[in-house]
Design a protein around this motif. Structure first.
Motif, short mmCIF file in Angstrom:
data_model
loop_
_atom_site.label_atom_id
_atom_site.label_comp_id
_atom_site.label_asym_id
_atom_site.label_seq_id
_atom_site.Cartn_x
_atom_site.Cartn_y
_atom_site.Cartn_z
N UNK A 86 0.77 -1.07 0.00
CA UNK A 86 -0.06 0.08 -0.14
C UNK A 86 0.79 1.28 0.04
N UNK A 87 1.76 1.36 0.74
CA UNK A 87 2.79 2.39 0.79
C UNK A 87 3.57 2.71 -0.56
N UNK A 88 4.06 1.74 -1.13
CA UNK A 88 4.57 1.63 -2.39
C UNK A 88 3.63 2.17 -3.50
N UNK A 89 2.56 1.82 -3.57
CA UNK A 89 1.47 1.97 -4.26
C UNK A 89 1.08 3.70 -4.32
N UNK A 90 0.97 3.68 -2.86
CA UNK A 90 0.21 5.24 -2.53
C UNK A 90 1.42 6.30 -3.14
N UNK A 112 9.77 4.57 -12.54
CA UNK A 112 8.50 3.78 -12.60
C UNK A 112 8.52 2.47 -12.55
N UNK A 113 9.86 1.94 -13.25
CA UNK A 113 9.94 0.62 -13.52
C UNK A 113 10.59 0.02 -11.94
N UNK A 118 8.80 -3.16 -7.32
CA UNK A 118 8.76 -3.25 -5.93
C UNK A 118 7.42 -3.90 -5.57
N UNK A 119 6.51 -3.19 -6.18
CA UNK A 119 5.01 -3.54 -6.06
C UNK A 119 4.51 -5.10 -6.61
N UNK A 120 5.06 -5.21 -7.80
CA UNK A 120 5.00 -6.63 -8.14
C UNK A 120 5.51 -7.75 -7.22
N UNK A 164 10.20 1.32 1.72
CA UNK A 164 9.06 1.85 1.54
C UNK A 164 8.99 3.17 1.93
N UNK A 165 9.99 3.75 2.35
CA UNK A 165 10.08 5.21 2.86
C UNK A 165 9.89 5.33 4.20
#
Length: 280
Positions: A86-90, A112-113, A118-120, A164-165
C-alpha cells in the motif's frame, strides 16, 4: 455286618451330598470368577476406549492449536506485506498525480520501473503467503511450517520498511547483540513479530515521514524488552482505530511465552512494548 450295612446306607448319600455340594460350590466359584473376569475385561475395554477418545481429542486439539498458530503467523506476515504494498502504490500514485497537475517533476522510466517491480514483488509474496494461510485453514495439516524469523532478521525487516519510505532507528543493546543466540526461538519470534507489528501500525496510523524508534534491550536470565515508538495523528492508536486484532494476537503470544505486552499513546507517541523472559 448290620453295622457296616447301616454305615454304608447312611454314609453313601452323605458322601454323595457332600460331593454334590462341593461341585456346586466349585461351579459357583468358577461362575463368580468368570463374572469378575468379564467385568474387569469390560472395564479394561471401556478404559481403552476412553484413552483412545482422549488421545483423538488431544490430537485434534494439537492440530487446532497448530492451525491457529500458523494462521496467526501468516496473518502477521501478510499484514506487513500488504502495508508495504500500500505504501509503495500510494507513493507512486501521489507522485504521478503531482506530475499530472504540474506541481511536481514527472517520473522517469527508471523510477516507474523500480516502483512497479517493488509492487509486483510484494504482491507476489502477499499472494504466496495468503495461499499458505488458506492451505492451513482448508487442509488442517500443512505440508510444512513457514520459516520462523528471529532477532537476527530485524535488520532485514527494518531495511524493508526503509525501502518503503519509513524512517526507522533500530537500537540493539550490547547484551542482545552479543548473546542473541541464547534467547529461545519462540521468544525471538515474538520479539520479531512485535517489531513487525509496530512498523506496520506506524505505516497505517502514523504521520508520513515520522521516525519510528525500535529498541531491543535486556539482560540474560531476566527479560528481553522490545519497544517500538512512533508519533500518531490526532492522538489515536491502532487499537482504537477499528483494528487492534494484531495487537490482541501479539499479546496472546507474549503471555504464552511467559511475558506480557503493553501499548498506548503517551504524549502523542504510540508505544508498543513487549517484556519477554530471557531464560538461559
Amino acid at each position: 455286618m448290620l453295622l457296616a450295612s447301616l454305615l454304608l446306607m447312611l454314609g453313601g448319600p452323605l458322601c454323595l451330598g457332600m460331593a454334590v455340594r462341593a461341585r456346586r460350590l466349585l461351579v459357583a466359584g468358577l461362575r463368580r470368577e468368570a463374572e469378575v473376569s468379564a467385568r474387569e475385561h469390560r472395564l479394561e475395554l471401556a478404559e481403552a476406549r476412553r484413552a483412545e477418545r482422549e488421545h483423538r481429542l488431544a490430537l485434534a486439539e494439537a492440530r487446532r492449536a497448530e492451525r491457529e498458530r500458523l494462521a496467526r503467523e501468516m496473518h502477521d506476515v501478510l499484514a506487513h506485506r500488504v502495508s508495504l504494498l500500500s505504501v509503495h502504490a500510494g507513493a507512486l500514485a501521489y507522485r504521478s498525480s503531482r506530475a499530472a497537475a504540474g506541481t511536481g517533476p514527472p517520473l522517469d522510466a527508471e523510477e516507474v520501473a523500480g516502483a512497479v517491480e517493488v509492487i509486483q514483488d510484494n504482491a507476489r509474496l502477499a499472494l504466496d503467503e495468503l495461499r499458505d494461510v488458506l492451505s492451513v485453514l482448508r487442509d488442517g495439516e500443512p505440508a510444512g511450517a513457514p520459516p520462523q524469523p528471529g532477532l537476527a532478521d530485524l535488520p532485514r525487516l527494518v531495511a524493508e520498511a526503509e525501502a518503503a519510505g519509513q524512517r526507522v532507528e533500530l537500537t540493539v543493546g550490547d547484551e542482545v547483540a552479543a548473546r542473541a543466540g541464547s534467547v529461545r526461538a519462540h521468544v525471538q519470534r515474538t520479539a520479531y513479530r512485535t517489531v513487525q507489528e509496530g512498523l506496520t501500525n506506524a505505516r497505517r496510523h502514523g504521520p508520513p515521514g515520522a521516525e519510528v524508534r525500535v529498541r531491543v534491550t535486556g539482560v540474560p536470565g531476566d527479560e528481553l524488552i522490545v519497544t517500538v515508538e512512533n508519533p500518531v495523528t490526532g492522538g489515536g492508536s491502532p487499537a482504537g482505530a477499528g483494528g487492534g486484532k494484531g495487537l490482541i494476537g501479539l499479546g496472546e503470544r507474549a503471555v504464552l511465552d511467559g511475558g506480557g505486552l503493553e501499548h498506548g499513546v503517551r504524549g502523542g507517541v504510540f508505544v508498543l512494548s513487549a517484556r519477554l523472559p530471557w531464560q538461559i
